[in-house]
Design a protein around this motif. Structure first.
Motif, PDB file in Angstrom:
ATOM      1  N   UNK A  56      11.198  -4.983  -3.404  1.00 30.23           N
ATOM      2  CA  UNK A  56      10.073  -5.207  -2.493  1.00 30.23           C
ATOM      3  C   UNK A  56       8.906  -5.747  -3.312  1.00 30.23           C
ATOM      4  N   UNK A  57       8.216  -6.737  -2.779  1.00 32.92           N
ATOM      5  CA  UNK A  57       6.996  -7.235  -3.414  1.00 32.92           C
ATOM      6  C   UNK A  57       5.792  -6.636  -2.705  1.00 32.92           C
ATOM      7  N   UNK A  58       4.810  -6.237  -3.511  1.00 29.20           N
ATOM      8  CA  UNK A  58       3.560  -5.684  -2.984  1.00 29.20           C
ATOM      9  C   UNK A  58       2.379  -6.483  -3.509  1.00 29.20           C
ATOM     10  N   UNK A  59       1.232  -6.275  -2.905  1.00 22.29           N
ATOM     11  CA  UNK A  59      -0.019  -6.895  -3.326  1.00 22.29           C
ATOM     12  C   UNK A  59      -0.689  -6.031  -4.397  1.00 22.29           C
ATOM     13  N   UNK A  60      -1.741  -6.557  -4.990  1.00 20.04           N
ATOM     14  CA  UNK A  60      -2.496  -5.803  -5.990  1.00 20.04           C
ATOM     15  C   UNK A  60      -2.873  -4.436  -5.439  1.00 20.04           C
ATOM     16  N   UNK A  61      -2.840  -3.425  -6.305  1.00 19.66           N
ATOM     17  CA  UNK A  61      -3.157  -2.066  -5.878  1.00 19.66           C
ATOM     18  C   UNK A  61      -1.999  -1.371  -5.182  1.00 19.66           C
ATOM     19  N   UNK A  62      -0.797  -1.934  -5.292  1.00 22.98           N
ATOM     20  CA  UNK A  62       0.408  -1.418  -4.626  1.00 22.98           C
ATOM     21  C   UNK A  62       0.240  -1.347  -3.111  1.00 22.98           C
ATOM     22  N   UNK A  63      -0.385  -2.381  -2.541  1.00 24.71           N
ATOM     23  CA  UNK A  63      -0.600  -2.438  -1.098  1.00 24.71           C
ATOM     24  C   UNK A  63       0.462  -3.307  -0.429  1.00 24.71           C
ATOM     25  N   UNK A  64       0.910  -2.859   0.740  1.00 25.68           N
ATOM     26  CA  UNK A  64       1.853  -3.643   1.524  1.00 25.68           C
ATOM     27  C   UNK A  64       1.185  -4.910   2.024  1.00 25.68           C
ATOM     28  N   UNK A  65       1.987  -5.927   2.248  1.00 24.11           N
ATOM     29  CA  UNK A  65       1.480  -7.198   2.756  1.00 24.11           C
ATOM     30  C   UNK A  65       0.942  -7.032   4.172  1.00 24.11           C
ATOM     31  N   UNK A  66       1.549  -6.147   4.933  1.00 19.54           N
ATOM     32  CA  UNK A  66       1.058  -5.858   6.283  1.00 19.54           C
ATOM     33  C   UNK A  66       1.162  -4.355   6.521  1.00 19.54           C
ATOM     34  N   UNK A  67       0.433  -3.869   7.475  1.00 15.03           N
ATOM     35  CA  UNK A  67       0.495  -2.453   7.797  1.00 15.03           C
ATOM     36  C   UNK A  67      -0.547  -1.587   7.114  1.00 15.03           C
ATOM     37  N   UNK A  68      -1.396  -2.171   6.259  1.00 15.99           N
ATOM     38  CA  UNK A  68      -2.479  -1.441   5.615  1.00 15.99           C
ATOM     39  C   UNK A  68      -2.006  -0.146   4.950  1.00 15.99           C
ATOM     40  N   UNK A  69      -0.951  -0.257   4.152  1.00 19.40           N
ATOM     41  CA  UNK A  69      -0.354   0.900   3.495  1.00 19.40           C
ATOM     42  C   UNK A  69      -0.447   0.744   1.984  1.00 19.40           C
ATOM     43  N   UNK A  70      -0.912   1.792   1.308  1.00 15.30           N
ATOM     44  CA  UNK A  70      -0.959   1.815  -0.153  1.00 15.30           C
ATOM     45  C   UNK A  70       0.106   2.788  -0.648  1.00 15.30           C
ATOM     46  N   UNK A  71       0.918   2.329  -1.590  1.00 12.87           N
ATOM     47  CA  UNK A  71       2.028   3.101  -2.127  1.00 12.87           C
ATOM     48  C   UNK A  71       1.642   3.804  -3.416  1.00 12.87           C
ATOM     49  N   UNK A  72       2.333   4.907  -3.696  1.00  7.92           N
ATOM     50  CA  UNK A  72       2.242   5.609  -4.977  1.00  7.92           C
ATOM     51  C   UNK A  72       3.660   5.735  -5.508  1.00  7.92           C
ATOM     52  N   UNK A  73       3.834   5.468  -6.788  1.00 12.18           N
ATOM     53  CA  UNK A  73       5.163   5.549  -7.394  1.00 12.18           C
ATOM     54  C   UNK A  73       5.710   6.971  -7.266  1.00 12.18           C
ATOM     55  N   UNK A  74       6.953   7.059  -6.759  1.00  8.35           N
ATOM     56  CA  UNK A  74       7.638   8.339  -6.610  1.00  8.35           C
ATOM     57  C   UNK A  74       7.386   9.075  -5.313  1.00  8.35           C
ATOM     58  N   UNK A  75       6.462   8.615  -4.496  1.00  9.46           N
ATOM     59  CA  UNK A  75       6.110   9.299  -3.247  1.00  9.46           C
ATOM     60  C   UNK A  75       6.879   8.710  -2.066  1.00  9.46           C
ATOM     61  N   UNK A 121      10.916  -1.825  -7.512  1.00  9.75           N
ATOM     62  CA  UNK A 121      12.270  -1.363  -7.216  1.00  9.75           C
ATOM     63  C   UNK A 121      12.092  -0.129  -6.341  1.00  9.75           C
ATOM     64  N   UNK A 122      12.733  -0.121  -5.189  1.00 10.47           N
ATOM     65  CA  UNK A 122      12.540   0.954  -4.227  1.00 10.47           C
ATOM     66  C   UNK A 122      13.853   1.686  -3.962  1.00 10.47           C
ATOM     67  N   UNK A 123      13.717   2.918  -3.534  1.00 11.70           N
ATOM     68  CA  UNK A 123      14.853   3.712  -3.083  1.00 11.70           C
ATOM     69  C   UNK A 123      14.687   3.897  -1.579  1.00 11.70           C
ATOM     70  N   UNK A 124      15.772   3.771  -0.842  1.00 11.98           N
ATOM     71  CA  UNK A 124      15.711   3.825   0.616  1.00 11.98           C
ATOM     72  C   UNK A 124      16.696   4.853   1.147  1.00 11.98           C
ATOM     73  N   UNK A 125      16.364   5.398   2.316  1.00 12.21           N
ATOM     74  CA  UNK A 125      17.271   6.307   3.007  1.00 12.21           C
ATOM     75  C   UNK A 125      16.871   6.375   4.473  1.00 12.21           C
ATOM     76  N   UNK A 174      11.283   5.306   2.455  1.00 15.30           N
ATOM     77  CA  UNK A 174      11.285   4.499   1.217  1.00 15.30           C
ATOM     78  C   UNK A 174      10.324   5.113   0.208  1.00 15.30           C
ATOM     79  N   UNK A 175      10.669   4.921  -1.087  1.00 20.14           N
ATOM     80  CA  UNK A 175       9.728   5.268  -2.152  1.00 20.14           C
ATOM     81  C   UNK A 175       9.846   4.234  -3.259  1.00 20.14           C
ATOM     82  N   UNK A 176       8.758   4.038  -3.959  1.00 15.58           N
ATOM     83  CA  UNK A 176       8.718   3.119  -5.084  1.00 15.58           C
ATOM     84  C   UNK A 176       9.221   3.859  -6.324  1.00 15.58           C
ATOM     85  N   UNK A 177      10.235   3.313  -6.972  1.00 11.28           N
ATOM     86  CA  UNK A 177      10.752   3.906  -8.209  1.00 11.28           C
ATOM     87  C   UNK A 177      10.054   3.324  -9.438  1.00 11.28           C
TER      88      UNK A 177
END
Length: 84
Positions: free
Chosen positions: A6-25, A60-64, A79-82
């Motif tokens: 998955x590709x994200x924007x700066x700050x680990x932000x999704x391209x759409x959906x206004x979501x910020x990711x944290x690694x492992x969460x 690299x993401x893990x999905x279930x 999903x979580x960012x590995x």
């Protein structure tokens, strides 16, 4: 569990959906899944992911959970960012 790309924007932000990711969460989508509309999107191959989001950060993401799959794109309920 499966891993995808998955590709994200700066700050680990999704391209759409206004979501910020944290690694492992783990993130969990509530509601119906629909490709290109709702859920957490990713691809099996890096080049496929880049055709949908030309983001600055490759992850690299893990999905279930529930999913919908097409040849070059997938959507999951969890999903979580590995690694970024």
């Amino acid at each position: 569990m499966e891993t995808r790309w998955k590709f994200l924007r700066e700050g680990l932000k999704s391209d759409s959906g206004n979501l910020t990711w944290k690694i492992g969460e783990w993130k969990k989508h509530k509601g119906k899944l629909k490709l290109c509309e709702s859920g957490f999107h990713c691809s099996k191959e890096i080049y496929q992911a880049f055709t949908f989001v030309r983001g600055e950060i490759l992850t690299k993401v893990e999905v279930k959970g529930k999913c919908e799959v097409q040849d070059d794109k997938e959507v999951y309920s969890e999903m979580r960012i590995l690694k970024a």
